[in-house]
Scaffold this motif. Structure first.
Motif, PDB file in Angstrom:
ATOM      1  N   LEU A 178      68.563 -24.412 -62.375  1.00 48.38           N
ATOM      2  CA  LEU A 178      67.596 -23.451 -61.847  1.00 48.38           C
ATOM      3  C   LEU A 178      68.258 -22.164 -61.370  1.00 48.38           C
ATOM      4  O   LEU A 178      67.568 -21.175 -61.120  1.00 48.38           O
ATOM      5  N   VAL A 179      69.578 -22.170 -61.201  1.00 51.32           N
ATOM      6  CA  VAL A 179      70.254 -20.936 -60.778  1.00 51.32           C
ATOM      7  C   VAL A 179      71.302 -20.499 -61.809  1.00 51.32           C
ATOM      8  O   VAL A 179      72.204 -19.724 -61.482  1.00 51.32           O
ATOM      9  N   SER A 221      73.763 -31.783 -69.041  1.00 51.51           N
ATOM     10  CA  SER A 221      74.507 -32.715 -68.199  1.00 51.51           C
ATOM     11  C   SER A 221      74.575 -32.231 -66.750  1.00 51.51           C
ATOM     12  O   SER A 221      74.996 -32.967 -65.874  1.00 51.51           O
ATOM     13  N   MET A 222      74.128 -31.004 -66.517  1.00 54.14           N
ATOM     14  CA  MET A 222      74.148 -30.496 -65.150  1.00 54.14           C
ATOM     15  C   MET A 222      72.832 -30.786 -64.456  1.00 54.14           C
ATOM     16  O   MET A 222      71.811 -31.030 -65.087  1.00 54.14           O
ATOM     17  N   SER A 223      72.845 -30.733 -63.116  1.00 55.54           N
ATOM     18  CA  SER A 223      71.663 -31.114 -62.353  1.00 55.54           C
ATOM     19  C   SER A 223      70.554 -30.075 -62.514  1.00 55.54           C
ATOM     20  O   SER A 223      70.782 -28.943 -62.931  1.00 55.54           O
ATOM     21  N   LYS A 229      68.781 -33.282 -57.966  1.00 52.71           N
ATOM     22  CA  LYS A 229      70.181 -33.472 -58.300  1.00 52.71           C
ATOM     23  C   LYS A 229      70.363 -34.334 -59.547  1.00 52.71           C
ATOM     24  O   LYS A 229      71.490 -34.586 -59.972  1.00 52.71           O
ATOM     25  N   SER A 230      69.257 -34.787 -60.158  1.00 52.24           N
ATOM     26  CA  SER A 230      69.372 -35.581 -61.389  1.00 52.24           C
ATOM     27  C   SER A 230      69.834 -34.683 -62.526  1.00 52.24           C
ATOM     28  O   SER A 230      69.532 -33.493 -62.540  1.00 52.24           O
ATOM     29  N   PRO A 231      70.540 -35.272 -63.492  1.00 54.34           N
ATOM     30  CA  PRO A 231      70.907 -34.459 -64.657  1.00 54.34           C
ATOM     31  C   PRO A 231      69.646 -34.021 -65.409  1.00 54.34           C
ATOM     32  O   PRO A 231      68.693 -34.802 -65.550  1.00 54.34           O
ATOM     33  N   THR A 244      69.965 -25.970 -53.342  1.00 54.60           N
ATOM     34  CA  THR A 244      69.069 -27.119 -53.238  1.00 54.60           C
ATOM     35  C   THR A 244      67.703 -26.686 -52.716  1.00 54.60           C
ATOM     36  O   THR A 244      66.659 -27.108 -53.239  1.00 54.60           O
ATOM     37  N   ALA A 245      67.714 -25.838 -51.722  1.00 52.99           N
ATOM     38  CA  ALA A 245      66.445 -25.385 -51.148  1.00 52.99           C
ATOM     39  C   ALA A 245      65.629 -24.649 -52.200  1.00 52.99           C
ATOM     40  O   ALA A 245      64.419 -24.887 -52.358  1.00 52.99           O
ATOM     41  N   ASN A 246      66.292 -23.794 -52.969  1.00 52.74           N
ATOM     42  CA  ASN A 246      65.640 -23.057 -54.049  1.00 52.74           C
ATOM     43  C   ASN A 246      65.033 -24.024 -55.058  1.00 52.74           C
ATOM     44  O   ASN A 246      63.893 -23.873 -55.493  1.00 52.74           O
TER      45      ASN A 246
END
Lengths: 500, 432
Positions: A354-355, A347-349, A394-396, A376-378
């Motif tokens: 990724l982090v 459910s998370m983006s 930013k999509s789930p 976001t840049a990463n």
């Protein structure tokens, strides 16, 4: 029974899962339906079996149009299905499972267990599928459970048998025996629809191979076509099925397991003293039928499960029973077996996933505050580099396809400095295109000097990737062999038969 | 596609590690040692415990008379404690796969030792202190209500719906039961209306759980909260101004010929109200239906693996609706039965029995027979809570009141062997 599908179309919202599908299965024919995950095979079979209704088109059995309102109707009309995830109640006996929905009864609606048992014995004998009707299904090995599924279908006088990805859980020997069963059923005049994405199997057993891609029938071809041709039809472009690897330059061990003993959730010892070395610059592949301790072994290495005895050394440091965070920080990259449960927060983006294991560190956080711009840049950089297809970072993550979800995990793990990289079932459920990609990534890491441990129940994958192959059986290492060993010999080891 | 996140529930098998069986052995030993210390050594050396057996209010009807039983409290309780310790040691050493029976025995022995200790008198007893038959009669009344409740739970949960609303169904049954009985003087009509009210609440639960896939626990709690609020409001608006709507008759007992003449057992089991006999019939019927018939096989398949049931043409939604409504019916009758033993309806007088019934269901491993055993133990301890207040016991009754909950926690925590609910219990089924 002759089965004909005419113009079957099924839509889910704006997505067309099946687009005007025409298909004919002749009596006594083994008809293979070959396609990638998400190509629409399962949707089509659920329509044939009455679990879903088509938006358009019709089904004809022996030239009679039929309409099913539920799968009970389909069963009564002689259609049986062996589901990928078995439709068996684990706490019921074999007999109870087979007769469910069609139970023989005595007065007062009482179950006639004796009659059920004798019916099943007769059926077992007729088709040569031996199984104890009184055994509880949960106590049977997977291969036998599948046999119960087949018996269940046959007990309702199925004339068309649908087998949905039946080989995913079987050993090579069990697969051979399933193929023999399919052959003999076809010789008896049963029609068989065999759904798979495995090229070897369709060529071995199929009479006709129909390839389905993105909901459409692409072509029907004879089994004499080469694997390469079939793969191209399936994916829609030329695919490189062979993993190309340079010669191995193995260095020092980066991951050392010494007499590792691990228990499962039930407290049963399932890893019984495993000793293995993974050296830098090589891929060690663990082969074995599912349920022989692989899952627990990987969890123990990643710190997710207690090591009862023995030691695990990572890059020269003892990490036995350290916390997952300590182990990850010591340089372990881990792609878990069940990516949706253990690898991602769906459910998370995408950017947050990724982090997941670096979010507390610079540049993603400073003094307890997140630096969202850096996150976001990463994410944008990694999505680019690892070819993660998503409308936005930013999509789930749950909205991504399985292949892209796996790429998110691989990207996250490989973007950290590592000493050893573990991937459990790295390509399970992925389409051929994604498999190719993930395999290339793994080989690149190995070429770059990382030690890589692969766990896979797909023998093809093990053979293609492994520089050395460790075969696990019943929690122990049956042997560590070269990938040049024949499939049959490795299959014997997987079944617990040692080299004589 | 957003619902992808929700669908990946883990399906870990819940089998108890070996260590837990040992833990329960240790717990049993501790209970035994505590009993030896508190109830054995806690009594003065020449203390006696005395019991009578002739029931007080029906004494004229019984053709038997048992004398008074007097025992020395300390040695008796020490023997009982030794039995408990012995069972604990056996569980610890042999680690049986299902120590539930042994645990139940220890629980019962503990209560008996407590009783011996509570009614002791220094020196040779003169005044008979505890009437054992009365204890059993009182406990069986509570156990009966608990059995109704846990049977309701069995019906629902075997089909895969958690019915936590039993308490609310009790309240509804008791409220309407009292009104109908007061106006018609017929417990049969009262039971019918109570059954209907329970069924209606069951239908609400089923509708929200099956049609809207709501969380069944939340719906259940909402129903209980709604019923306790509603009953309190209606009590104030209707029953208080019109007291003849809430007369509070108690159902009269019907003796079973001959059997009711058996000492002790007769008055306890065979001289009861119709509700008690109906309960016994229901236990047998539900057991038979669930485990011997085609209907039961299908219900259990729906509760274990709804997809598999659907794939052989069983209508999962219909099965669940039917069972939850049936379960509500049983709990509704249970509410009337409660009212028929306690008298006129009062706000909050079911005092959480519906939840205790749920605990009995878990203790009894989702089996009617197990639920009966659990309900008897819970009923006994619930009765003792009240009874001990009348003895001169330096022990707060609330402490004993915790007893059912403590054993339930032990059971739910998986201390006592494998506790395995139906696999799809509480999981909404989405047909795709």
């Amino acid at each position: 029974m002759r089965v004909e599908l005419r113009g079957i179309t099924k839509r889910f919202g704006s997505f067309t899962a099946n687009d005007a599908i025409d298909l004919i299965v002749e009596p006594g024919q083994i008809h293979c339906l070959l396609g990638e995950n998400g190509a629409g095979k399962s949707t089509l079979m659920n329509i044939v079996f009455g679990l879903m209704r088509a938006d358009e088109g019709e089904i004809l059995l022996d030239n009679q149009p039929v309409r099913f309102s539920n799968s009970g109707d389909a069963v009564r009309r002689g259609i049986g299905m062996v589901h990928q995830h078995f439709m068996l109640v684990p706490v019921f006996s074999v007999a109870e499972n087979v007769v469910l929905g069609f139970e023989p009864t005595k007065s007062l609606g009482r179950l006639d267990r004796r009659r059920a048992h004798s019916e099943i014995r007769a059926l077992s004998e007729k088709f040569g599928l031996e199984v104890d009707p009184e055994a509880l299904v949960e106590n049977l090995p997977v291969g036998l459970q599948q046999r119960v599924e087949i018996l269940k279908a046959l007990s309702h006088d199925a004339e068309l048998l649908i087998l949905d990805e039946p080989t995913a859980v079987l050993t090579p020997q069990e697969i051979d025996s399933l193929m023999d069963i399919m052959r003999s059923l076809a010789d008896d005049g049963k029609s068989i629809l065999f759904i798979t994405h495995k090229l070897k199997e369709v060529r071995a057993v199929g009479d006709v191979i129909t390839v389905i891609r993105q909901g459409k029938i692409i072509d029907s071809v004879p089994p004499t076509r080469s694997e390469g041709e079939l793969a191209s039809l399936m994916v829609g472009r030329d695919v490189n099925l062979k993993v190309t690897k340079e010669a191995v330059h193995a260095g020092d061990p980066v991951l050392e397991l010494r007499d590792v003993v691990v228990r499962d959730d039930r407290g049963i010892t399932v890893v019984k003293g495993v000793s293995l070395d993974v050296r830098s610059g090589e891929i060690l592949a663990i082969a074995g039928v599912q349920g022989n301790g692989q899952t627990e072994l990987v969890e123990a290495i990643a710190g997710l499960r207690r090591v009862e005895s023995g030691t695990i050394t990572l890059g020269g440091r003892d990490v036995t029973n350290r916390t997952p965070r300590q182990i990850l920080d010591a340089g372990l990259g881990h792609v878990p077996e069940d990516r949706q449960r253990d690898g991602l927060v769906l459910s998370m983006s995408v950017e947050d996933n990724l982090v997941l294991n670096t979010s507390r560190r610079a540049p993603f956080a400073r003094r307890g505050t997140r630096n969202l711009a850096a996150v976001t840049a990463n994410a944008e950089e990694l999505a680019q580099r690892f070819d993660v297809r998503t409308t936005s970072v930013k999509s789930p993550t749950g909205s991504l396809s399985g292949g892209n979800q796996q790429k998110v995990i691989v990207a996250r793990e490989l973007s950290r400095p590592l000493t050893c990289f573990i991937a459990a079932q790295p390509t399970r459920g992925l389409d051929v295109g994604s498999i190719e990609y993930v395999h290339r990534q793994i080989v690149e890491q190995r070429n770059g000097g990382l030690g890589v441990l692969i766990v896979s129940s797909e023998l093809d994958e093990v053979l293609a990737l492994g520089d050395r192959i460790a075969v696990l059986f019943d929690g122990g290492v049956m042997g560590v062999v070269e990938p040049t060993m024949s499939r049959e010999e490795i299959g014997m080891l997987m079944a617990g038969v040692g080299p004589s | 596609m957003t619902d992808v996140a929700i669908t990946s529930t883990s399906t870990r098998s819940d089998v108890v590690p070996h260590g837990r069986t040992r833990a329960i052995g240790v717990l049993m030993i501790i209970v035994g040692v505590f009993s030896a210390w508190a109830f054995g050594l806690g009594s003065v050396a020449d203390a006696h415990s005395a019991f009578t057996f002739t029931p007080v209010n029906v004494s004229s009807a019984v053709p038997w008379s048992l004398g008074q039983l007097t025992v020395l409290t300390r040695p008796t309780n020490l023997v009982l404690a030794l039995l408990m310790i012995g069972l604990g040691v056996e569980v610890y050493v042999r680690r049986p796969s299902a120590p539930l029976v042994r645990f139940s025995i220890v629980a019962a022995l503990f209560l008996i030792a407590l009783l011996f200790w509570a009614c002791r008198t220094p020196g040779p007893a003169q005044v008979p202190f505890v009437n054992l038959t009365s204890v059993l009669i009182g406990s069986s009344a509570i156990a009966m209500v608990l059995i109704y409740g846990s049977l309701s739970g069995v019906m629902c949960e075997r089909a895969g719906v958690v019915n936590i609303a039993i308490e609310g169904q009790f309240i509804a049954g008791a409220f309407f039961g009292s009104m109908i009985d007061s106006t018609t003087h017929s417990f049969l009509l009262a039971a019918l209306v109570g059954a209907l009210s329970g069924a209606a609440l069951g239908w609400i639960l089923a509708f929200l759980a099956i049609r809207y896939l709501s969380d069944q626990i939340i719906v259940g709690v909402v129903i209980v909260t709604m019923m306790s609020g509603l009953s309190s409001y209606l009590n104030l608006q209707i029953l208080t101004p019109y007291p003849n709507l809430n007369v509070g008759n108690i159902a009269s007992n019907i003796g079973v010929p001959l059997l009711d003449k058996i000492p002790i057992i007769g008055p306890t089991l065979f001289n009861e109200s119709g509700f008690f006999y109906l309960m016994a019939v229901l236990v047998a019927a539900v057991s038979f239906a669930l485990f011997k018939t085609r209907w039961g096989l299908r219900v259990r398949a729906v509760g274990e693996h709804p997809q598999a049931a659907e794939s052989v043409g069983i209508n999962v939604a219909r099965t669940r609706y039917r069972n939850v409504v049936l379960g509500g019916t049983i709990a509704g009758v249970g509410g009337v039965a409660f009212m028929a033993t306690q008298g006129q309806f009062q706000v909050g007088y079911t005092s959480g029995l519906g939840y205790v019934a749920l605990a009995a269901l878990i203790f009894g491993r989702w089996k009617p027979s197990g639920a009966v055993v659990a309900s008897i133990i819970f009923g006994l301890s619930a009765y003792l809570v009240n009874a001990l207040q009348s003895y001169n016991v330096p022990l707060s009754s609330e402490i004993i009141g915790m007893f059912p909950y403590i054993i339930t926690i032990a059971v739910v925590a998986g201390l006592i062997g494998r506790v395995r609910p139906p696999a799809a219990d509480g999981v909404p089924y989405r047909r795709d």
